[in-house]
Design a protein around this motif. Sequence first.
Motif, PDB file in Angstrom:
ATOM      1  N   TYR A   1       0.838  -1.206   0.000  1.00  0.00           N
ATOM      2  CA  TYR A   1       0.000   0.000   0.000  1.00  0.00           C
ATOM      3  C   TYR A   1       0.870   1.253   0.000  1.00  0.00           C
ATOM      4  N   ILE A   2       1.909   1.273   0.826  1.00  0.00           N
ATOM      5  CA  ILE A   2       2.819   2.425   0.889  1.00  0.00           C
ATOM      6  C   ILE A   2       3.448   2.679  -0.473  1.00  0.00           C
ATOM      7  N   ASN A   3       3.939   1.612  -1.109  1.00  0.00           N
ATOM      8  CA  ASN A   3       4.564   1.771  -2.434  1.00  0.00           C
ATOM      9  C   ASN A   3       3.572   2.271  -3.469  1.00  0.00           C
ATOM     10  N   LEU A   4       2.365   1.748  -3.441  1.00  0.00           N
ATOM     11  CA  LEU A   4       1.331   2.176  -4.387  1.00  0.00           C
ATOM     12  C   LEU A   4       0.982   3.650  -4.195  1.00  0.00           C
ATOM     13  N   LEU A   5       0.729   4.036  -2.966  1.00  0.00           N
ATOM     14  CA  LEU A   5       0.375   5.421  -2.665  1.00  0.00           C
ATOM     15  C   LEU A   5       1.521   6.373  -3.024  1.00  0.00           C
ATOM     16  N   SER A   6       2.728   5.995  -2.670  1.00  0.00           N
ATOM     17  CA  SER A   6       3.905   6.823  -2.987  1.00  0.00           C
ATOM     18  C   SER A   6       4.071   6.982  -4.489  1.00  0.00           C
ATOM     19  N   LYS A   7       3.859   5.903  -5.221  1.00  0.00           N
ATOM     20  CA  LYS A   7       4.019   5.938  -6.680  1.00  0.00           C
ATOM     21  C   LYS A   7       2.960   6.836  -7.319  1.00  0.00           C
ATOM     22  N   ILE A   8       1.725   6.764  -6.836  1.00  0.00           N
ATOM     23  CA  ILE A   8       0.661   7.624  -7.361  1.00  0.00           C
ATOM     24  C   ILE A   8       1.002   9.092  -7.109  1.00  0.00           C
ATOM     25  N   ILE A   9       1.451   9.391  -5.905  1.00  0.00           N
ATOM     26  CA  ILE A   9       1.827  10.767  -5.562  1.00  0.00           C
ATOM     27  C   ILE A   9       2.940  11.256  -6.477  1.00  0.00           C
ATOM     28  N   GLU A  10       3.924  10.402  -6.696  1.00  0.00           N
ATOM     29  CA  GLU A  10       5.068  10.764  -7.549  1.00  0.00           C
ATOM     30  C   GLU A  10       4.649  10.942  -9.016  1.00  0.00           C
ATOM     31  N   LEU A  11       3.929   9.967  -9.564  1.00  0.00           N
ATOM     32  CA  LEU A  11       3.541  10.017 -10.976  1.00  0.00           C
ATOM     33  C   LEU A  11       2.607  11.183 -11.293  1.00  0.00           C
ATOM     34  N   LYS A  12       1.692  11.467 -10.374  1.00  0.00           N
ATOM     35  CA  LYS A  12       0.733  12.557 -10.590  1.00  0.00           C
ATOM     36  C   LYS A  12       1.261  13.898 -10.086  1.00  0.00           C
ATOM     37  N   LYS A  13       2.487  13.879  -9.540  1.00  0.00           N
ATOM     38  CA  LYS A  13       3.122  15.095  -9.008  1.00  0.00           C
ATOM     39  C   LYS A  13       2.181  15.827  -8.045  1.00  0.00           C
ATOM     40  N   LEU A  14       1.650  15.060  -7.085  1.00  0.00           N
ATOM     41  CA  LEU A  14       0.673  15.597  -6.144  1.00  0.00           C
ATOM     42  C   LEU A  14       1.307  16.201  -4.898  1.00  0.00           C
ATOM     43  N   SER A  15       2.568  15.866  -4.645  1.00  0.00           N
ATOM     44  CA  SER A  15       3.263  16.402  -3.484  1.00  0.00           C
ATOM     45  C   SER A  15       4.759  16.378  -3.747  1.00  0.00           C
ATOM     46  N   GLU A  16       5.464  17.278  -3.071  1.00  0.00           N
ATOM     47  CA  GLU A  16       6.905  17.356  -3.251  1.00  0.00           C
ATOM     48  C   GLU A  16       7.642  16.254  -2.503  1.00  0.00           C
ATOM     49  N   SER A  17       7.087  15.805  -1.374  1.00  0.00           N
ATOM     50  CA  SER A  17       7.744  14.726  -0.636  1.00  0.00           C
ATOM     51  C   SER A  17       6.726  13.868   0.106  1.00  0.00           C
ATOM     52  N   VAL A  18       7.152  12.635   0.415  1.00  0.00           N
ATOM     53  CA  VAL A  18       6.311  11.691   1.130  1.00  0.00           C
ATOM     54  C   VAL A  18       7.109  11.170   2.328  1.00  0.00           C
ATOM     55  N   LEU A  19       6.543  11.344   3.513  1.00  0.00           N
ATOM     56  CA  LEU A  19       7.128  10.783   4.730  1.00  0.00           C
ATOM     57  C   LEU A  19       6.409   9.475   5.014  1.00  0.00           C
ATOM     58  N   VAL A  20       7.166   8.439   5.372  1.00  0.00           N
ATOM     59  CA  VAL A  20       6.564   7.136   5.644  1.00  0.00           C
ATOM     60  C   VAL A  20       6.992   6.659   7.032  1.00  0.00           C
ATOM     61  N   PHE A  21       6.013   6.244   7.811  1.00  0.00           N
ATOM     62  CA  PHE A  21       6.254   5.663   9.124  1.00  0.00           C
ATOM     63  C   PHE A  21       5.507   4.340   9.186  1.00  0.00           C
ATOM     64  N   ASN A  22       6.146   3.305   9.729  1.00  0.00           N
ATOM     65  CA  ASN A  22       5.553   1.968   9.747  1.00  0.00           C
ATOM     66  C   ASN A  22       4.658   1.698  10.950  1.00  0.00           C
ATOM     67  N   ASN A  23       4.609   2.641  11.876  1.00  0.00           N
ATOM     68  CA  ASN A  23       3.693   2.508  13.012  1.00  0.00           C
ATOM     69  C   ASN A  23       3.481   3.884  13.634  1.00  0.00           C
ATOM     70  N   GLY A  24       2.502   3.971  14.498  1.00  0.00           N
ATOM     71  CA  GLY A  24       2.159   5.243  15.117  1.00  0.00           C
ATOM     72  C   GLY A  24       3.251   5.805  16.000  1.00  0.00           C
ATOM     73  N   LYS A  25       4.021   4.948  16.643  1.00  0.00           N
ATOM     74  CA  LYS A  25       5.095   5.400  17.534  1.00  0.00           C
ATOM     75  C   LYS A  25       6.162   6.158  16.757  1.00  0.00           C
ATOM     76  N   GLU A  26       6.582   5.615  15.604  1.00  0.00           N
ATOM     77  CA  GLU A  26       7.565   6.309  14.762  1.00  0.00           C
ATOM     78  C   GLU A  26       7.046   7.688  14.364  1.00  0.00           C
ATOM     79  N   ALA A  27       5.786   7.739  13.961  1.00  0.00           N
ATOM     80  CA  ALA A  27       5.189   9.006  13.523  1.00  0.00           C
ATOM     81  C   ALA A  27       5.069   9.985  14.690  1.00  0.00           C
ATOM     82  N   LEU A  28       4.600   9.514  15.832  1.00  0.00           N
ATOM     83  CA  LEU A  28       4.453  10.379  16.991  1.00  0.00           C
ATOM     84  C   LEU A  28       5.807  10.949  17.416  1.00  0.00           C
ATOM     85  N   ASP A  29       6.843  10.115  17.412  1.00  0.00           N
ATOM     86  CA  ASP A  29       8.195  10.593  17.746  1.00  0.00           C
ATOM     87  C   ASP A  29       8.626  11.706  16.803  1.00  0.00           C
TER      88      ASP A  29
END
Length: 133
Positions: free
Chosen positions: A17-45
């Motif tokens: 899912y992460i790869n698919l979403l990232s690829k769509i964002i990249e191909l459609k140029k919808l955002s300049e960057s994508v941050l990815v966290f594998n769980n809520g703790k990483e993101a909260l930190d």
Amino acid sequence: MPQNIESVCIIDDDHIYINLLSKIIELKKLSESVLVFNNGKEALDFFLQSLLKEENEEVPQIIFLDLNMPVMDGWEFLNEFSKIKNQIRKKIDLYVVSSSIDSRDIERAKSIDIVSDYLTKPIKLDDFERILI
């Protein structure tokens, strides 16, 4: 990019899912960057660290949050993030994205004031473009 989304954050443990979403964002140029966290703790930190900085320039404008993850799930993240959200100066739209179609999950998520919407996986391209464009 019509809306100029600088950064999108994906909090999910599903690498396909992460790869698919990232690829769509990249191909459609919808955002300049994508941050990815594998769980809520990483993101909260990450968000707690951003509060220590003068500007919140690294903070994403949009968050896509899964509910079912190891370490810290989406519900726990929402609970902790809601405690610090007002300290972040940047506007953030948070979307819960889950495979759960249980109406209790949907209602519970939508009742949390920091949640912009609830989307079911697989996310439809129309919904995704509506959010980012």
